[in-house]
Design an enzyme around this catalytic site. Structure first.
Site, PDB file in Angstrom:
ATOM      1  N   ASP A 293       0.803  -1.221   0.000  1.00 50.73           N
ATOM      2  CA  ASP A 293       0.000   0.000   0.000  1.00 50.73           C
ATOM      3  C   ASP A 293       0.838   1.273   0.000  1.00 50.73           C
ATOM      4  O   ASP A 293       0.421   2.316   0.518  1.00 50.73           O
ATOM      5  CB  ASP A 293      -0.962   0.024   1.206  1.00 50.73           C
ATOM      6  CG  ASP A 293      -1.872  -1.186   1.214  1.00 50.73           C
ATOM      7  OD1 ASP A 293      -2.180  -1.684   0.118  1.00 50.73           O
ATOM      8  OD2 ASP A 293      -2.275  -1.616   2.312  1.00 50.73           O
ATOM      9  N   GLU A 294       2.015   1.206  -0.581  1.00 52.83           N
ATOM     10  CA  GLU A 294       2.899   2.372  -0.616  1.00 52.83           C
ATOM     11  C   GLU A 294       2.402   3.426  -1.599  1.00 52.83           C
ATOM     12  O   GLU A 294       2.792   4.595  -1.509  1.00 52.83           O
ATOM     13  CB  GLU A 294       4.323   1.939  -1.010  1.00 52.83           C
ATOM     14  CG  GLU A 294       5.021   1.013  -0.017  1.00 52.83           C
ATOM     15  CD  GLU A 294       4.723  -0.457  -0.276  1.00 52.83           C
ATOM     16  OE1 GLU A 294       3.851  -0.758  -1.128  1.00 52.83           O
ATOM     17  OE2 GLU A 294       5.344  -1.309   0.378  1.00 52.83           O
TER      18      GLU A 294
ATOM     19  N   LYS B 172       1.785   2.176  -5.121  1.00 48.93           N
ATOM     20  CA  LYS B 172       2.301   1.632  -6.387  1.00 48.93           C
ATOM     21  C   LYS B 172       1.371   1.954  -7.553  1.00 48.93           C
ATOM     22  O   LYS B 172       1.820   2.357  -8.623  1.00 48.93           O
ATOM     23  CB  LYS B 172       2.474   0.099  -6.261  1.00 48.93           C
ATOM     24  CG  LYS B 172       3.473  -0.309  -5.182  1.00 48.93           C
ATOM     25  CD  LYS B 172       3.531  -1.811  -4.989  1.00 48.93           C
ATOM     26  CE  LYS B 172       2.306  -2.415  -4.370  1.00 48.93           C
ATOM     27  NZ  LYS B 172       2.034  -2.026  -2.971  1.00 48.93           N
TER      28      LYS B 172
ATOM     29  N   GLY C 210      -4.633  -4.155  -3.756  1.00 48.27           N
ATOM     30  CA  GLY C 210      -5.601  -3.115  -4.090  1.00 48.27           C
ATOM     31  C   GLY C 210      -4.785  -1.891  -4.464  1.00 48.27           C
ATOM     32  O   GLY C 210      -4.137  -1.296  -3.612  1.00 48.27           O
ATOM     33  N   HIS C 211      -4.751  -1.562  -5.740  1.00 50.14           N
ATOM     34  CA  HIS C 211      -3.921  -0.449  -6.232  1.00 50.14           C
ATOM     35  C   HIS C 211      -4.836   0.700  -6.648  1.00 50.14           C
ATOM     36  O   HIS C 211      -5.642   0.553  -7.574  1.00 50.14           O
ATOM     37  CB  HIS C 211      -3.052  -0.912  -7.401  1.00 50.14           C
ATOM     38  CG  HIS C 211      -2.025  -1.936  -6.989  1.00 50.14           C
ATOM     39  ND1 HIS C 211      -1.114  -2.480  -7.851  1.00 50.14           N
ATOM     40  CD2 HIS C 211      -1.765  -2.500  -5.789  1.00 50.14           C
ATOM     41  CE1 HIS C 211      -0.337  -3.333  -7.196  1.00 50.14           C
ATOM     42  NE2 HIS C 211      -0.723  -3.375  -5.947  1.00 50.14           N
TER      43      HIS C 211
ATOM     44  N   ARG D  19       2.210 -28.590  -7.310  1.00 51.99           N
ATOM     45  CA  ARG D  19       2.008 -29.114  -8.671  1.00 51.99           C
ATOM     46  C   ARG D  19       0.621 -29.707  -8.893  1.00 51.99           C
ATOM     47  O   ARG D  19       0.442 -30.709  -9.559  1.00 51.99           O
ATOM     48  CB  ARG D  19       3.110 -30.122  -9.016  1.00 51.99           C
ATOM     49  CG  ARG D  19       4.458 -29.438  -9.072  1.00 51.99           C
ATOM     50  CD  ARG D  19       5.604 -30.356  -8.874  1.00 51.99           C
ATOM     51  NE  ARG D  19       5.629 -30.927  -7.551  1.00 51.99           N
ATOM     52  CZ  ARG D  19       6.541 -31.790  -7.137  1.00 51.99           C
ATOM     53  NH1 ARG D  19       7.480 -32.192  -7.953  1.00 51.99           N
ATOM     54  NH2 ARG D  19       6.505 -32.262  -5.917  1.00 51.99           N
TER      55      ARG D  19
ATOM     56  N   GLN E  73       1.934  -6.055  -3.183  1.00 46.53           N
ATOM     57  CA  GLN E  73       2.369  -6.159  -1.797  1.00 46.53           C
ATOM     58  C   GLN E  73       3.657  -5.342  -1.598  1.00 46.53           C
ATOM     59  O   GLN E  73       3.858  -4.367  -2.298  1.00 46.53           O
ATOM     60  CB  GLN E  73       2.550  -7.626  -1.368  1.00 46.53           C
ATOM     61  CG  GLN E  73       1.240  -8.406  -1.252  1.00 46.53           C
ATOM     62  CD  GLN E  73       0.676  -8.871  -2.573  1.00 46.53           C
ATOM     63  OE1 GLN E  73       1.346  -9.539  -3.334  1.00 46.53           O
ATOM     64  NE2 GLN E  73      -0.561  -8.524  -2.857  1.00 46.53           N
TER      65      GLN E  73
ATOM     66  N   THR F 260      -8.467  -3.201  -0.380  1.00 49.40           N
ATOM     67  CA  THR F 260      -9.108  -4.462  -0.731  1.00 49.40           C
ATOM     68  C   THR F 260     -10.110  -4.895   0.332  1.00 49.40           C
ATOM     69  O   THR F 260     -11.186  -5.371   0.025  1.00 49.40           O
ATOM     70  CB  THR F 260      -8.033  -5.559  -0.930  1.00 49.40           C
ATOM     71  OG1 THR F 260      -7.258  -5.187  -2.060  1.00 49.40           O
ATOM     72  CG2 THR F 260      -8.627  -6.939  -1.154  1.00 49.40           C
ATOM     73  N   THR F 261      -9.748  -4.716   1.594  1.00 45.77           N
ATOM     74  CA  THR F 261     -10.602  -5.250   2.669  1.00 45.77           C
ATOM     75  C   THR F 261     -11.285  -4.157   3.484  1.00 45.77           C
ATOM     76  O   THR F 261     -12.174  -4.463   4.276  1.00 45.77           O
ATOM     77  CB  THR F 261      -9.750  -6.098   3.631  1.00 45.77           C
ATOM     78  OG1 THR F 261      -8.711  -5.256   4.165  1.00 45.77           O
ATOM     79  CG2 THR F 261      -9.131  -7.294   2.934  1.00 45.77           C
TER      80      THR F 261
ATOM     81  N   ARG G  32     -10.061  -2.741   5.947  1.00 45.21           N
ATOM     82  CA  ARG G  32      -9.578  -2.775   7.337  1.00 45.21           C
ATOM     83  C   ARG G  32      -8.705  -1.553   7.616  1.00 45.21           C
ATOM     84  O   ARG G  32      -7.961  -1.100   6.737  1.00 45.21           O
ATOM     85  CB  ARG G  32      -8.722  -4.026   7.573  1.00 45.21           C
ATOM     86  CG  ARG G  32      -9.485  -5.318   7.519  1.00 45.21           C
ATOM     87  CD  ARG G  32      -8.568  -6.515   7.690  1.00 45.21           C
ATOM     88  NE  ARG G  32      -7.647  -6.675   6.574  1.00 45.21           N
ATOM     89  CZ  ARG G  32      -6.724  -7.626   6.489  1.00 45.21           C
ATOM     90  NH1 ARG G  32      -6.578  -8.504   7.471  1.00 45.21           N
ATOM     91  NH2 ARG G  32      -5.927  -7.728   5.440  1.00 45.21           N
TER      92      ARG G  32
ATOM     93  N   VAL H 236       2.550  14.227  -3.234  1.00 45.48           N
ATOM     94  CA  VAL H 236       1.963  15.129  -2.238  1.00 45.48           C
ATOM     95  C   VAL H 236       0.422  15.069  -2.240  1.00 45.48           C
ATOM     96  O   VAL H 236      -0.233  15.988  -1.789  1.00 45.48           O
ATOM     97  CB  VAL H 236       2.458  16.587  -2.434  1.00 45.48           C
ATOM     98  CG1 VAL H 236       3.942  16.685  -2.128  1.00 45.48           C
ATOM     99  CG2 VAL H 236       2.158  17.082  -3.852  1.00 45.48           C
TER     100      VAL H 236
END
Ligand code: GDP
Ligand code: IMO
Ligand code: MG
Length: 423
Positions: free
Chosen positions: A13-14, A16, A40-41, A143, A224, A300-301, A303, A412
């Protein structure tokens, strides 16, 4: 021509999504290399705010093809929702998206296995997004997995049923777990499979190699963050894929010598969603301010994200693992809301002052902090480095000096336009 990589240096969550969207005009291909709908982007431009989960963040620009790489895990139900949302915005996604034949599929029963496994762990749960990520990667490495290419075969329904039955057997071993609503989920899932069949399915390793031959610049988009990496993150509180730059090689079929710039993106503070260690986590008023002003809720959630200060030992670790060549600092505007900014420079572990992440990050880590005065002015309308307050420039230069990598972009605000280049 090389492949540039953009990835998160913290716990995800930076920002991206925002930066991939900003950089897309410089590229011909944007390729996601790992993770799945646990991601979640968020992208913001004009009046639009849009969250992508599986689809690369270049999809809103008309100059680039977006690749869902072999390292990604796809839930057809979620993919369909994402594509429907794009269709509503008149985004011609069929012309802009290709999917790897070797990407693995998340089955409804993978999601159930995720839920059952988390419930069984009780208070030790990972805090998974419950999207079935862990069980799908387990089937991949075990597999047993189903891949996108399998939907093109005549006996797909049979292969699907076999794997589903196996999962149902596994689910029956979890005490108290009741399988509910599977039939309905399967119907929606099969509709998603139909939609997936209508997309351009490719051998993405060959596709990308051909693009490189044509001298087309490629940007690989991570999901992630490095501290959630399956090998190097805060195990076991991690995701199930390699989130570091090496993951771009395996997740796209790119040879290591084809990697160009590695953009490492980090927040001017730090957040984490889900369980697990977080040495610089704040439980005070400052933590509350960062959460509120930064609107720190999972894309995404939903939270609430845990908030804390920048952790230099962890950032240095991430820079080392990824071979970062350029840094991007996000959400500088949020730090305007606090009086004093802290940066963790070292860890005090039982009296030893160290810079190296210990094997057990749950260990008794007491962060050693250096303090900086905040700038206390609104940055969100600024467009050039010359406008930045001296306190922010000092903060940036301190981090650059510690990390020995230039910070080339300072963000910013959430909008495309709220992006300041430093070179
Ligand atoms: P990703 O998973 O790395 O793409 O990041 P997320 O989208 O999950 O979370 C980043 C959040 O911060 C989103 O809500 C963005 O709209 C928002 N955001 C991104 N950059 C900035 C910024 O510079 N300032 C502020 N205030 N918000 C930002
Ligand atoms: P983006 O790409 C933040 C976290 C979950 C949980 C752990 C394992 O938006 O940065 P999983 O569902 O993978 O089994 O969850 O990893 N997590 C994320 N945290 N951003 C993400 O993605 C995340 N994807 C997974 O909260 O702690
Ligand atoms: Mg996110």
């Amino acid at each position: 021509m090389k492949v540039d990589v953009l990835l998160g240096l913290q716990w995800g969550d930076e920002g991206k999504g925002k930066i991939v969207d900003v950089l897309t005009p410089n590229y011909k291909v944007i390729a996601r290399f790992q993770g799945g709908p646990n991601a979640g982007h968020t992208l913001k431009f004009k009046e639009h705010k849009h969250v992508l989960h599986t689809i690369p963040s270049g999809i809103f620009r008309d100059n680039a093809v977006n690749v869902i790489g072999n390292g990604v895990v796809i839930d057809p139900i979620i993919l369909q929702k994402e594509l429907d949302a794009l269709a509503k915005l008149n985004v011609p996604y069929k012309d802009r998206l290709v999917v790897s034949r070797k990407a693995h599929l998340i089955l409804p029963t993978h999601r159930m296995l995720d839920a059952a496994s988390e419930a069984a762990k009780g208070k030790d749960k990972i805090g998974s997004t419950l999207k079935g990520i862990g069980p799908t990667y387990m089937d991949k490495t075990g597999r047993n997995g189903l891949r996108v290419g399998d939907i093109e075969t005549a006996n797909f329904n049979e292969t699907y049923s076999k794997l589903k039955e196996k999962h149902l057997q596994m689910l029956s071993k979890f005490d108290g777990f009741v399988v509910e609503g599977l039939g309905e989920m399967e119907t929606t899932w099969m509709k998603g499979i139909e939609l997936l069949r209508s997309l351009t399915i490719v051998n993405s390793e060959y596709f990308l190699s051909a693009e490189l031959e044509k001298e087309h610049p490629i940007l690989a988009e991570g999901a992630q963050g490095s501290l959630l990496d399956i090998d190097f993150g805060s195990y076991p509180f991690v995701t199930s894929s390699n989130t570091i730059s090496a993951g771009a090689c395996t997740g796209l079929g790119i040879a290591p010598n084809k990697i160009g710039e590695v953009f490492g993106i980090f927040k001017a503070y730090c957040t984490r969603v889900g369980s697990g260690p977080f040495p610089t986590e704040l439980f005070d008023n400052d933590g509350e301010i960062l959460g509120k002003v930064g609107n720190e809720f999972g894309a995404t959630t939903g939270r609430p994200r845990r908030c804390g200060w920048v952790d230099l030992p962890a950032l240095k670790y991430a820079v080392m693992l990824n071979g970062v060549t350029k840094l991007i600092m996000m959400k500088a505007d949020v730090l305007s809301a606090v009086d004093t900014i802290k940066v963790c420079t070292h860890y005090n572990i039982n009296g030893d002052i160290v810079e190296e992440l210990p094997f057990d990050i749950n260990a008794n880590i007491d962060p050693v902090y250096k303090e900086f005065p905040s700038w206390k002015i609104d940055l969100t309308g600024m467009h050039s480095v010359n406008e930045l307050p001296v306190e922010l420039t000092n903060y940036i230069e301190y981090l650059e000096n510690e990390l020995q990598i230039p910070i080339v972009i300072v963000s910013v605000g959430p909008d495309r336009e709220q992006t300041i280049e430093r070179i």
